[in-house]
Design a protein around this motif. Structure first.
Motif, PDB file in Angstrom:
ATOM      1  N   LEU A  21       0.830  -1.198   0.000  1.00  0.00           N
ATOM      2  CA  LEU A  21       0.000   0.000   0.000  1.00  0.00           C
ATOM      3  C   LEU A  21       0.869   1.255   0.000  1.00  0.00           C
ATOM      4  CD1 LEU A  21      -2.796   1.383   0.275  1.00  0.00           C
ATOM      5  CD2 LEU A  21      -2.493   1.217   2.746  1.00  0.00           C
ATOM      6  N   ALA A  22       1.880   1.283   0.848  1.00  0.00           N
ATOM      7  CA  ALA A  22       2.781   2.433   0.936  1.00  0.00           C
ATOM      8  C   ALA A  22       3.448   2.703  -0.401  1.00  0.00           C
ATOM      9  CB  ALA A  22       3.839   2.180   2.012  1.00  0.00           C
ATOM     10  N   TYR A  23       3.969   1.646  -1.019  1.00  0.00           N
ATOM     11  CA  TYR A  23       4.651   1.760  -2.316  1.00  0.00           C
ATOM     12  C   TYR A  23       3.691   2.322  -3.367  1.00  0.00           C
ATOM     13  CZ  TYR A  23       7.390   0.314  -6.398  1.00  0.00           C
ATOM     14  OH  TYR A  23       8.106   0.297  -7.573  1.00  0.00           O
ATOM     15  N   TYR A  28       1.547   6.192  -7.327  1.00  0.00           N
ATOM     16  CA  TYR A  28       0.435   6.873  -8.001  1.00  0.00           C
ATOM     17  C   TYR A  28       0.480   8.381  -7.754  1.00  0.00           C
ATOM     18  CZ  TYR A  28      -1.843   2.541  -9.423  1.00  0.00           C
ATOM     19  OH  TYR A  28      -2.137   1.343 -10.024  1.00  0.00           O
ATOM     20  N   ARG A  29       0.847   8.783  -6.552  1.00  0.00           N
ATOM     21  CA  ARG A  29       0.934  10.216  -6.245  1.00  0.00           C
ATOM     22  C   ARG A  29       1.986  10.900  -7.112  1.00  0.00           C
ATOM     23  NH1 ARG A  29       4.375  13.116  -3.447  1.00  0.00           N
ATOM     24  NH2 ARG A  29       5.371  11.394  -2.350  1.00  0.00           N
ATOM     25  N   VAL A  30       3.160  10.294  -7.201  1.00  0.00           N
ATOM     26  CA  VAL A  30       4.241  10.871  -8.004  1.00  0.00           C
ATOM     27  C   VAL A  30       3.883  10.849  -9.486  1.00  0.00           C
ATOM     28  CG1 VAL A  30       6.643  10.538  -8.703  1.00  0.00           C
ATOM     29  CG2 VAL A  30       6.022  10.420  -6.289  1.00  0.00           C
ATOM     30  N   GLN A  32       1.101  11.235 -10.763  1.00  0.00           N
ATOM     31  CA  GLN A  32       0.165  12.329 -11.021  1.00  0.00           C
ATOM     32  C   GLN A  32       0.740  13.695 -10.637  1.00  0.00           C
ATOM     33  OE1 GLN A  32      -3.811  11.522  -9.593  1.00  0.00           O
ATOM     34  NE2 GLN A  32      -3.629   9.363 -10.126  1.00  0.00           N
ATOM     35  N   ALA A  33       2.026  13.713 -10.293  1.00  0.00           N
ATOM     36  CA  ALA A  33       2.740  14.953  -9.949  1.00  0.00           C
ATOM     37  C   ALA A  33       2.077  15.711  -8.797  1.00  0.00           C
ATOM     38  CB  ALA A  33       2.891  15.850 -11.179  1.00  0.00           C
ATOM     39  N   LEU A  34       1.650  14.955  -7.793  1.00  0.00           N
ATOM     40  CA  LEU A  34       1.052  15.556  -6.609  1.00  0.00           C
ATOM     41  C   LEU A  34       2.044  15.513  -5.454  1.00  0.00           C
ATOM     42  CD1 LEU A  34      -2.458  13.814  -6.626  1.00  0.00           C
ATOM     43  CD2 LEU A  34      -1.970  16.184  -7.240  1.00  0.00           C
ATOM     44  N   SER A  35       2.082  16.563  -4.680  1.00  0.00           N
ATOM     45  CA  SER A  35       2.859  16.543  -3.441  1.00  0.00           C
ATOM     46  C   SER A  35       2.033  15.807  -2.387  1.00  0.00           C
ATOM     47  CB  SER A  35       3.152  17.967  -2.972  1.00  0.00           C
ATOM     48  OG  SER A  35       1.953  18.598  -2.558  1.00  0.00           O
ATOM     49  N   ALA A  71      -9.083  10.423  -4.254  1.00  0.00           N
ATOM     50  CA  ALA A  71      -8.277  11.611  -4.569  1.00  0.00           C
ATOM     51  C   ALA A  71      -7.316  11.338  -5.724  1.00  0.00           C
ATOM     52  CB  ALA A  71      -7.506  12.059  -3.333  1.00  0.00           C
ATOM     53  N   LEU A  72      -6.851  10.086  -5.837  1.00  0.00           N
ATOM     54  CA  LEU A  72      -5.946   9.701  -6.930  1.00  0.00           C
ATOM     55  C   LEU A  72      -6.712   9.259  -8.177  1.00  0.00           C
ATOM     56  CD1 LEU A  72      -3.361   7.699  -4.801  1.00  0.00           C
ATOM     57  CD2 LEU A  72      -2.928   9.866  -5.999  1.00  0.00           C
ATOM     58  N   ASP A  73      -8.042   9.201  -8.061  1.00  0.00           N
ATOM     59  CA  ASP A  73      -8.927   8.795  -9.156  1.00  0.00           C
ATOM     60  C   ASP A  73      -8.596   7.383  -9.660  1.00  0.00           C
ATOM     61  OD1 ASP A  73     -11.116   9.197 -10.829  1.00  0.00           O
ATOM     62  OD2 ASP A  73      -9.866   9.933 -12.477  1.00  0.00           O
ATOM     63  N   ILE A  74      -8.422   6.468  -8.711  1.00  0.00           N
ATOM     64  CA  ILE A  74      -8.168   5.069  -9.060  1.00  0.00           C
ATOM     65  C   ILE A  74      -9.053   4.164  -8.199  1.00  0.00           C
ATOM     66  CG2 ILE A  74      -5.774   5.420  -9.822  1.00  0.00           C
ATOM     67  CD1 ILE A  74      -4.881   4.304  -7.115  1.00  0.00           C
ATOM     68  N   ASP A  75      -9.217   2.933  -8.639  1.00  0.00           N
ATOM     69  CA  ASP A  75      -9.953   1.926  -7.881  1.00  0.00           C
ATOM     70  C   ASP A  75      -9.122   1.567  -6.645  1.00  0.00           C
ATOM     71  OD1 ASP A  75     -11.233  -0.329  -6.897  1.00  0.00           O
ATOM     72  OD2 ASP A  75     -11.312  -1.349  -8.818  1.00  0.00           O
ATOM     73  N   PRO A  76      -9.709   1.579  -5.458  1.00  0.00           N
ATOM     74  CA  PRO A  76      -8.951   1.261  -4.241  1.00  0.00           C
ATOM     75  C   PRO A  76      -8.219  -0.081  -4.315  1.00  0.00           C
ATOM     76  CG  PRO A  76     -11.116   2.109  -3.656  1.00  0.00           C
ATOM     77  CD  PRO A  76     -11.105   1.931  -5.144  1.00  0.00           C
ATOM     78  N   ALA A  77      -8.752  -1.029  -5.024  1.00  0.00           N
ATOM     79  CA  ALA A  77      -8.106  -2.350  -5.133  1.00  0.00           C
ATOM     80  C   ALA A  77      -6.721  -2.245  -5.757  1.00  0.00           C
ATOM     81  CB  ALA A  77      -8.981  -3.308  -5.933  1.00  0.00           C
ATOM     82  N   ARG A  78      -6.521  -1.269  -6.617  1.00  0.00           N
ATOM     83  CA  ARG A  78      -5.206  -1.104  -7.261  1.00  0.00           C
ATOM     84  C   ARG A  78      -4.115  -0.756  -6.260  1.00  0.00           C
ATOM     85  NH1 ARG A  78      -5.800   2.373 -12.614  1.00  0.00           N
ATOM     86  NH2 ARG A  78      -3.740   1.511 -12.953  1.00  0.00           N
ATOM     87  N   LEU A  79      -4.504  -0.196  -5.132  1.00  0.00           N
ATOM     88  CA  LEU A  79      -3.507   0.171  -4.115  1.00  0.00           C
ATOM     89  C   LEU A  79      -2.961  -1.046  -3.387  1.00  0.00           C
ATOM     90  CD1 LEU A  79      -5.181   3.385  -2.665  1.00  0.00           C
ATOM     91  CD2 LEU A  79      -3.281   3.228  -4.285  1.00  0.00           C
TER      92      LEU A  79
END
Length: 83
Positions: A21-23, A28-30, A32-35, A71-79
């Motif tokens: 999950l952490a990885y 996904y955050r990076v 999408q260029a989000l801090s 917030a990342l606009d992805i399906d939670p399962a992908r995390l």
């Protein structure tokens, strides 16, 4: 000026689901260029909490996983999918 975003180390050992999950949150955050602050704001969570999640330091509730995924606009399962 902010520091450049750095994705997770691909050599990181992903032992637990918390590590996965952490990885994935960081990847996904990076991507999408989000801090961390921007992701936290979009998810209604504190930046320090996002940091702790990305370092696998906290046990995250299902509700907060859903908030970050939205917030990342992805399906939670992908995390939870191993990269």
């Amino acid at each position: 000026m902010s520091a450049p975003l750095k994705g997770p180390d691909p050599k990181t050992k992903l032992v637990s689901l918390r590590d996965v999950l952490a990885y994935n949150i960081r990847a996904y955050r990076v991507k999408q260029a989000l801090s961390q602050e921007e992701l936290g704001f979009a998810a209604g969570l504190d930046r320090t909490f996002i940091s702790q999640v990305e370092r696998a330091r906290v046990n995250v509730s299902v509700d907060n996983v859903e908030r970050m995924a939205t917030a990342l606009d992805i399906d939670p399962a992908r995390l939870f999918a191993r990269p």
